[in-house]
Enzyme design. Sequence first.
Site, PDB file in Angstrom:
ATOM      1  N   ASP A   1       3.834 -14.325  -9.086  1.00 32.52           N
ATOM      2  CA  ASP A   1       3.291 -13.036  -9.527  1.00 32.52           C
ATOM      3  C   ASP A   1       4.285 -12.303 -10.427  1.00 32.52           C
ATOM      4  OD1 ASP A   1       1.213 -11.247  -9.711  1.00 32.52           O
ATOM      5  OD2 ASP A   1       1.711 -10.162  -7.879  1.00 32.52           O
TER       6      ASP A   1
ATOM      7  N   LEU B   1       5.647   5.111  -4.411  1.00 35.78           N
ATOM      8  CA  LEU B   1       6.235   4.564  -5.633  1.00 35.78           C
ATOM      9  C   LEU B   1       5.266   3.647  -6.361  1.00 35.78           C
ATOM     10  CD1 LEU B   1       9.804   3.663  -4.307  1.00 35.78           C
ATOM     11  CD2 LEU B   1       9.218   5.527  -5.863  1.00 35.78           C
TER      12      LEU B   1
ATOM     13  N   LYS C   1       2.129   0.150  -5.631  1.00 42.37           N
ATOM     14  CA  LYS C   1       1.451  -0.787  -4.746  1.00 42.37           C
ATOM     15  C   LYS C   1       1.899  -2.199  -5.073  1.00 42.37           C
ATOM     16  CE  LYS C   1      -2.667   2.098  -4.179  1.00 42.37           C
ATOM     17  NZ  LYS C   1      -4.137   2.200  -4.329  1.00 42.37           N
ATOM     18  N   GLY C   2       2.213  -2.971  -4.025  1.00 40.48           N
ATOM     19  CA  GLY C   2       2.565  -4.363  -4.208  1.00 40.48           C
ATOM     20  C   GLY C   2       1.365  -5.254  -3.971  1.00 40.48           C
ATOM     21  N   SER C   3       1.601  -6.557  -3.937  1.00 47.43           N
ATOM     22  CA  SER C   3       0.502  -7.504  -3.760  1.00 47.43           C
ATOM     23  C   SER C   3      -0.123  -7.401  -2.379  1.00 47.43           C
ATOM     24  CB  SER C   3       1.005  -8.932  -3.995  1.00 47.43           C
ATOM     25  OG  SER C   3       2.051  -9.244  -3.091  1.00 47.43           O
ATOM     26  N   GLN C   4       0.653  -6.945  -1.391  1.00 47.12           N
ATOM     27  CA  GLN C   4       0.143  -6.901  -0.025  1.00 47.12           C
ATOM     28  C   GLN C   4       0.227  -5.528   0.629  1.00 47.12           C
ATOM     29  OE1 GLN C   4      -1.380  -9.456   1.360  1.00 47.12           O
ATOM     30  NE2 GLN C   4      -0.967 -10.811  -0.362  1.00 47.12           N
ATOM     31  N   GLY C   5       0.719  -4.524  -0.070  1.00 50.40           N
ATOM     32  CA  GLY C   5       0.826  -3.224   0.568  1.00 50.40           C
ATOM     33  C   GLY C   5       1.378  -2.170  -0.370  1.00 50.40           C
ATOM     34  N   LYS C   6       1.472  -0.953   0.134  1.00 50.90           N
ATOM     35  CA  LYS C   6       1.982   0.168  -0.652  1.00 50.90           C
ATOM     36  C   LYS C   6       3.488   0.303  -0.460  1.00 50.90           C
ATOM     37  CE  LYS C   6      -2.361   2.763  -0.469  1.00 50.90           C
ATOM     38  NZ  LYS C   6      -3.017   4.033  -0.066  1.00 50.90           N
ATOM     39  N   VAL C   7       4.128   0.976  -1.424  1.00 53.22           N
ATOM     40  CA  VAL C   7       5.573   1.184  -1.383  1.00 53.22           C
ATOM     41  C   VAL C   7       5.848   2.673  -1.541  1.00 53.22           C
ATOM     42  CG1 VAL C   7       7.809   0.586  -2.377  1.00 53.22           C
ATOM     43  CG2 VAL C   7       5.938  -1.093  -2.425  1.00 53.22           C
TER      44      VAL C   7
END
Length: 350
Positions: free
Chosen positions: A196, A79, A81-87
């Site tokens: 963020d 879906l 990418k977040g600040s610390q990982g993929k979604v």
Amino acid sequence: MPPKRPQALEKLHVEPHDKGVSITDTMTLVVKGEGGVEMRVKQTGIAQGPGSSSAGGQPKSDAVMNKIKFEDLRIGSELGKGSQGKVRVAQHKLTGEKYAMKYIAFDGDSDDMRSALEAELRQVAAVKHHNVVSSYEAFFRDGRLYIVLEYMDCGTMNNLIDRHPEGFSEDMLAYIARELFKGLEFLHHLNMIHRDIKPANVLANTKGEIKISDFGVAKTLSGGDLQTLSAQGSVPYMSPERIQSKPYSFNSDIWSAGLTIAECAFREYPFASLKPKLFELCQAIASGTAKINWDDRETKFSDEFKEFIELCLRPEATRPSATEMLSHSLIQKASNVNPLEAGRWMSRKK
């Protein structure tokens, strides 16, 4: 025999460890946060650690914490990418319900990693609000932390901007602003700075709900502190005091939220001419010379809307709080929007 430790976890400490991120010999992830709060995540889900509790102060039962099993989820396409990982999207094999599955890989026991894990797990344990994306469960498997999140089927504000070349009505902008600032008001009452806020972290669904996502760089102030100095987040949306590495507080999120609403209105970043030139952009924001030229906009906005955005972009000392922004006259226009009609508009394709 204890499970074999993945190579990615070799830098992490085995208990006992006095702080930071560690794993036990049974492959339980242990995150020791500020104030001595300890959070533990197993392959089967979140486990209660010493000093951990729900938002109301009562420990959560295993039945509540482990209502979703990892084996019951089918993980699909990415879906974002977040600040610390993929979604990725995940679907429950039995019920068909969709979730967003965020996964974070480990690169050692750094302060940033500990803070990110603490922020993410704190959301699972305690942050529940109509305008915040819900977190349902977390799993620690094969050297990754998996977090099961609410699936927002209309995507981000960036997705809405792309799907609606005709632009947002001012009533719709007021509606989105109201829901976003309600979420910020709640987080700030929890002494949490999101750090963020940007279009990619404000999500929508077909119910017309607007929710804040991605707590990977969120900061909870404690011990009476009302400001922090740590630098996290997306530079183009940072407030002047953050760009200048000065102490900042909750209303730094207000600056970011103002830029987010303005970007929805303009269908581009408000200081678009400067965005490719990061150094010049930082200089302009820090010095106060980054301004919105309303006269150059093809779409004409009401004085109410312009005042609302300009209030968000005031210097830190005079920038309003989320609660104060919710009393602005623009927010009254949100009542003209029916949530279900908003959901239909948000889900509409080009």
